[in-house]
Design a protein around this motif. Structure first.
Motif, PDB file in Angstrom:
ATOM      1  N   PHE A 111       0.833  -1.192   0.000  1.00 52.98           N
ATOM      2  CA  PHE A 111       0.000   0.000   0.000  1.00 52.98           C
ATOM      3  C   PHE A 111       0.872   1.247   0.000  1.00 52.98           C
ATOM      4  O   PHE A 111       0.669   2.169  -0.785  1.00 52.98           O
ATOM      5  N   CYS A 112       1.887   1.263   0.893  1.00 53.57           N
ATOM      6  CA  CYS A 112       2.752   2.436   1.010  1.00 53.57           C
ATOM      7  C   CYS A 112       3.514   2.671  -0.285  1.00 53.57           C
ATOM      8  O   CYS A 112       3.590   3.789  -0.776  1.00 53.57           O
ATOM      9  N   ASN A 113       4.059   1.599  -0.863  1.00 51.72           N
ATOM     10  CA  ASN A 113       4.815   1.769  -2.104  1.00 51.72           C
ATOM     11  C   ASN A 113       3.942   2.270  -3.222  1.00 51.72           C
ATOM     12  O   ASN A 113       4.340   3.110  -4.010  1.00 51.72           O
ATOM     13  N   PHE A 114       2.701   1.746  -3.259  1.00 53.97           N
ATOM     14  CA  PHE A 114       1.818   2.133  -4.339  1.00 53.97           C
ATOM     15  C   PHE A 114       1.335   3.569  -4.178  1.00 53.97           C
ATOM     16  O   PHE A 114       1.360   4.356  -5.118  1.00 53.97           O
ATOM     17  N   PHE A 115       0.866   3.901  -2.999  1.00 49.20           N
ATOM     18  CA  PHE A 115       0.237   5.197  -2.814  1.00 49.20           C
ATOM     19  C   PHE A 115       1.188   6.290  -2.336  1.00 49.20           C
ATOM     20  O   PHE A 115       0.890   7.458  -2.501  1.00 49.20           O
ATOM     21  N   LEU A 116       2.267   5.936  -1.724  1.00 46.98           N
ATOM     22  CA  LEU A 116       3.140   6.972  -1.177  1.00 46.98           C
ATOM     23  C   LEU A 116       4.414   7.148  -1.991  1.00 46.98           C
ATOM     24  O   LEU A 116       5.276   7.917  -1.622  1.00 46.98           O
ATOM     25  N   GLY A 117       4.511   6.456  -3.059  1.00 42.28           N
ATOM     26  CA  GLY A 117       5.625   6.686  -3.988  1.00 42.28           C
ATOM     27  C   GLY A 117       6.842   5.862  -3.683  1.00 42.28           C
ATOM     28  O   GLY A 117       7.016   5.338  -2.596  1.00 42.28           O
ATOM     29  N   CYS A 118       7.680   5.738  -4.687  1.00 42.37           N
ATOM     30  CA  CYS A 118       8.913   4.987  -4.536  1.00 42.37           C
ATOM     31  C   CYS A 118       9.887   5.861  -3.762  1.00 42.37           C
ATOM     32  O   CYS A 118       9.677   7.043  -3.585  1.00 42.37           O
ATOM     33  N   SER A 119      10.994   5.287  -3.342  1.00 46.38           N
ATOM     34  CA  SER A 119      12.021   6.078  -2.685  1.00 46.38           C
ATOM     35  C   SER A 119      12.677   6.943  -3.753  1.00 46.38           C
ATOM     36  O   SER A 119      12.415   6.799  -4.945  1.00 46.38           O
TER      37      SER A 119
ATOM     38  N   ASN B  48       2.158  19.101 -21.599  1.00 46.41           N
ATOM     39  CA  ASN B  48       1.828  17.771 -21.092  1.00 46.41           C
ATOM     40  C   ASN B  48       0.806  17.920 -19.970  1.00 46.41           C
ATOM     41  O   ASN B  48       1.123  18.345 -18.864  1.00 46.41           O
ATOM     42  N   LYS B  49      -0.436  17.585 -20.281  1.00 48.14           N
ATOM     43  CA  LYS B  49      -1.529  17.827 -19.335  1.00 48.14           C
ATOM     44  C   LYS B  49      -1.510  16.869 -18.140  1.00 48.14           C
ATOM     45  O   LYS B  49      -2.288  17.044 -17.198  1.00 48.14           O
ATOM     46  N   THR B  50      -0.624  15.899 -18.143  1.00 47.39           N
ATOM     47  CA  THR B  50      -0.488  15.011 -16.972  1.00 47.39           C
ATOM     48  C   THR B  50      -0.111  15.811 -15.732  1.00 47.39           C
ATOM     49  O   THR B  50      -0.406  15.401 -14.613  1.00 47.39           O
ATOM     50  N   LEU B  51       0.514  16.970 -15.938  1.00 49.42           N
ATOM     51  CA  LEU B  51       0.885  17.809 -14.788  1.00 49.42           C
ATOM     52  C   LEU B  51      -0.343  18.175 -13.957  1.00 49.42           C
ATOM     53  O   LEU B  51      -0.263  18.336 -12.741  1.00 49.42           O
ATOM     54  N   SER B  52      -1.499  18.280 -14.615  1.00 45.01           N
ATOM     55  CA  SER B  52      -2.724  18.647 -13.883  1.00 45.01           C
ATOM     56  C   SER B  52      -3.140  17.554 -12.906  1.00 45.01           C
ATOM     57  O   SER B  52      -3.939  17.790 -11.998  1.00 45.01           O
ATOM     58  N   LEU B  53      -2.593  16.341 -13.091  1.00 42.25           N
ATOM     59  CA  LEU B  53      -2.946  15.216 -12.222  1.00 42.25           C
ATOM     60  C   LEU B  53      -1.841  14.908 -11.211  1.00 42.25           C
ATOM     61  O   LEU B  53      -1.888  13.883 -10.534  1.00 42.25           O
ATOM     62  N   VAL B  54      -0.874  15.818 -11.085  1.00 46.40           N
ATOM     63  CA  VAL B  54       0.294  15.514 -10.255  1.00 46.40           C
ATOM     64  C   VAL B  54      -0.081  15.323  -8.792  1.00 46.40           C
ATOM     65  O   VAL B  54       0.601  14.618  -8.057  1.00 46.40           O
TER      66      VAL B  54
ATOM     67  N   PRO C 275       2.598  11.497  -5.865  1.00 44.61           N
ATOM     68  CA  PRO C 275       3.055  10.691  -4.720  1.00 44.61           C
ATOM     69  C   PRO C 275       3.266   9.220  -5.076  1.00 44.61           C
ATOM     70  O   PRO C 275       4.058   8.539  -4.440  1.00 44.61           O
ATOM     71  N   MET C 276       2.542   8.729  -6.073  1.00 45.49           N
ATOM     72  CA  MET C 276       2.729   7.324  -6.468  1.00 45.49           C
ATOM     73  C   MET C 276       4.059   7.150  -7.186  1.00 45.49           C
ATOM     74  O   MET C 276       4.710   6.122  -7.066  1.00 45.49           O
TER      75      MET C 276
ATOM     76  N   ARG D 123      13.170  14.987 -11.538  1.00 44.25           N
ATOM     77  CA  ARG D 123      12.300  16.044 -11.033  1.00 44.25           C
ATOM     78  C   ARG D 123      11.434  15.468  -9.925  1.00 44.25           C
ATOM     79  O   ARG D 123      10.504  14.702 -10.198  1.00 44.25           O
ATOM     80  N   PRO D 124      11.725  15.805  -8.666  1.00 41.85           N
ATOM     81  CA  PRO D 124      10.917  15.280  -7.566  1.00 41.85           C
ATOM     82  C   PRO D 124       9.456  15.691  -7.733  1.00 41.85           C
ATOM     83  O   PRO D 124       9.168  16.814  -8.157  1.00 41.85           O
ATOM     84  N   GLN D 125       8.564  14.809  -7.357  1.00 42.45           N
ATOM     85  CA  GLN D 125       7.145  15.113  -7.541  1.00 42.45           C
ATOM     86  C   GLN D 125       6.750  16.363  -6.734  1.00 42.45           C
ATOM     87  O   GLN D 125       5.832  17.083  -7.114  1.00 42.45           O
ATOM     88  N   GLU D 126       7.469  16.617  -5.641  1.00 44.67           N
ATOM     89  CA  GLU D 126       7.182  17.824  -4.848  1.00 44.67           C
ATOM     90  C   GLU D 126       7.378  19.082  -5.692  1.00 44.67           C
ATOM     91  O   GLU D 126       6.623  20.050  -5.569  1.00 44.67           O
ATOM     92  N   THR D 127       8.413  19.079  -6.535  1.00 44.51           N
ATOM     93  CA  THR D 127       8.667  20.269  -7.361  1.00 44.51           C
ATOM     94  C   THR D 127       7.641  20.382  -8.477  1.00 44.51           C
ATOM     95  O   THR D 127       7.275  21.502  -8.865  1.00 44.51           O
ATOM     96  N   LEU D 128       7.169  19.259  -8.980  1.00 41.90           N
ATOM     97  CA  LEU D 128       6.118  19.300  -9.997  1.00 41.90           C
ATOM     98  C   LEU D 128       4.825  19.839  -9.387  1.00 41.90           C
ATOM     99  O   LEU D 128       4.083  20.587 -10.037  1.00 41.90           O
ATOM    100  N   GLN D 129       4.573  19.488  -8.148  1.00 47.55           N
ATOM    101  CA  GLN D 129       3.401  20.028  -7.447  1.00 47.55           C
ATOM    102  C   GLN D 129       3.542  21.539  -7.272  1.00 47.55           C
ATOM    103  O   GLN D 129       2.574  22.286  -7.428  1.00 47.55           O
ATOM    104  N   GLU D 130       4.755  21.974  -6.944  1.00 47.09           N
ATOM    105  CA  GLU D 130       4.988  23.426  -6.802  1.00 47.09           C
ATOM    106  C   GLU D 130       4.773  24.136  -8.133  1.00 47.09           C
ATOM    107  O   GLU D 130       4.184  25.218  -8.180  1.00 47.09           O
TER     108      GLU D 130
END
Lengths: 311, 173
Positions: A13-21, A176-182, A187-188, A208-215
């Motif tokens: 669950f954690c790996n799937f929903f909380l992202g890889c390391s 790339n409209k996938t950014l709208s779903l970041v 996190p996955m 590119r860390p997903q945190e920066t894509l969210q920003e």
């Protein structure tokens, strides 16, 4: 056994929903701990506020460009504009390194879009303190969104109005409209990997860390909403947008939103030029392959115009 | 192309209307994730003689002119589409629905500077959602949809986003 099963499910669950390391970082790339943007070691070469803090009287009204790079990039993105000057001292160029950029993957991951903005403000305020009176912003991609946010929040009120804002391939809407779903996908995944060549890896982050894509997503949504309300430029400031008509990163329709959303203080439209180019940040040609004569002509024409409009 | 499509939809609606037993009409609120509200109207028709009243045919029009573009600088864009839906568990209050929408998208950039950019597209989107029949004549639908053709600004309009959700309130006549 029950406890082990529950443990396995929790890990899955954690790996799937909380992202890889985090990814494996190489020290041969900008993401690592060995290669940094040179402006960090040598700010005097990159910032006019450091190299010429006490300008002569005849230098005060010379154009100074604050050149700001895009998301995940570095001061390298504006090196060619600096080199193009080729000893011409009738204008000066500051190359700003955005906050959180040019250092390591972890620094990039930790920084917010408000951190990215800080060095732009610092350089602008430094130039005003030094007495320069003809300050021009030239931004590429995400820097254009950052500068737009500065204008929108009234940062320039009570300060010297910049002469010009020049935007090169600004992003308000991503191609790339996938950014709208970041928010869901980010996190996955944990991070996105970019297809840089080995040389580009020295000047752009490879991961590119997903945190920066969210920003980035937060920033461009904020800018889009402010454009919907309407933004006025500082008094007597002018703006020109140069937008590639085919851009895999910043959707060309970003130019439409800027044109509709920003007016001069005299309620006039800003200038927009749709450039016949397939490059994102068409003013940066270094390290690209298969360049055409048109690509080189676009860069040259743009640089020439930036200088002439600033004088 | 838009006029031809609209005429086609109109004649199709008229023909179905002469056989339909159930006609519903109402308001549709549609939001692209990360982008605009585009709202409008929906008309839906079904008949008990067709697939035991499980098939729903609809005509819809949504626009940012009735959403985010109201009194703002947002781009004015319109979507008109027909939908073909299937009701599962048709006698229940909560009914899962699957739909496919086919239509047309058009954005108005309002200046010839942007004539070089693509501003129209075919619309194809599957939707998955639920329909709630309560009280008796009032219908409420909520679904998630995906525009199979979505914009990267190069071949397709940059303001046609991939994922959207919608809720529709219908009155059954």
């Amino acid at each position: 056994m029950e406890f082990l099963k529950k443990g396995i499910y929790l890990v899955l669950f954690c790996n799937f929903f909380l992202g890889c390391s985090d990814p494996e970082i190489s020290d041969t790339t900008l993401d690592g701990e060995l290669i940094f943007d040179p402006s960090i070691y040598d700010p005097g070469t990159y910032l006019v506020s450091k190299s010429k803090p006490l300008p002569k009287t005849y230098e005060l009204d010379k154009p100074v460009f604050i050149a700001c790079h895009g998301y995940s990039a570095s001061t390298f993105e504006w090196n060619e504009f600096k080199d193009w000057a080729n000893g011409d001292t009738s204008y000066f160029i500051s190359q700003v390194l955005l906050g959180g950029h040019g250092r390591s993957y972890e620094d990039f991951k930790r920084a917010t879009w408000k951190d990215w903005l800080i060095p732009i403000k610092t350089e602008y305020e430094g130039l005003i303190t030094a007495g320069y009176t003809n300050i021009n912003f030239v931004g590429s991609s995400t820097s254009c969104a950052l500068i737009t946010e500065l204008i929108s929040e009234g940062y320039f009120i009570g300060k010297l109005s910049p002469n010009n804002f020049f935007y090169i391939d600004p992003i308000v809407i991503p191609s790339n409209k996938t950014l709208s779903l970041v928010g869901v996908v980010g996190p996955m995944l944990g991070y996105a990997e970019v297809d840089n060549n080995k040389d580009e890896d020295l000047y752009w982050y490879h991961f590119r860390p997903q945190e920066t894509l969210q920003e980035l997503n937060k920033l461009i949504i904020l800018v889009r909403k402010n454009l919907e309300v309407g933004i006025k430029l500082p008094k007597e400031s002018k703006m020109k947008v140069y937008k590639s008509i085919k851009d895999g990163s910043a959707d060309p329709v970003s130019a439409v939103l800027l044109y509709k959303g920003i007016t001069t203080s005299g309620n006039q439209n800003i200038e927009v030029e749709m450039v016949n180019s397939e490059l994102h940040v068409f003013t940066r040609l270094a390290l690209r392959e298969n360049l055409s004569n048109l690509d080189m002509a676009n860069q040259s024409k743009c640089f020439t115009e930036l200088i002439s409009k600033s004088k | 192309m838009l006029k031809t499509f609209l005429l086609g939809l109109f004649f199709l609606s008229c023909n179905l209307n002469s056989f339909a037993q159930n006609i519903s009409a109402g308001i549709r609120f549609q939001k692209s994730i990360g982008f605009y509200w585009e709202n409008g109207i929906s008309v839906e028709i079904s008949d008990s003689s067709i697939l035991k009243d499980r098939l729903i045919f609809g005509c819809h029009y949504v626009s940012s002119r009735l959403g985010t573009a109201i009194n703002s600088n947002a781009i004015k864009q319109d979507q008109i589409f027909a939908s073909f839906g299937y009701k599962w568990r048709s006698k229940r209050i909560f009914q899962p629905i699957t739909k496919i929408n086919i239509g047309y998208f058009l954005a108005d950039y309002e200046s010839e500077i942007f004539d070089v950019l693509p501003n129209s597209s075919l619309l194809i989107s599957p939707e998955l959602g639920i329909k709630i029949n309560y009280p008796k004549n009032l219908l409420y639908k909520l679904s998630l949809g995906y525009n199979i053709i979505n914009g990267n600004g190069i071949k397709n309009p940059g303001t046609l986003y991939p994922v959207f959700y919608q809720n529709t309130i219908l009155w059954n006549f």
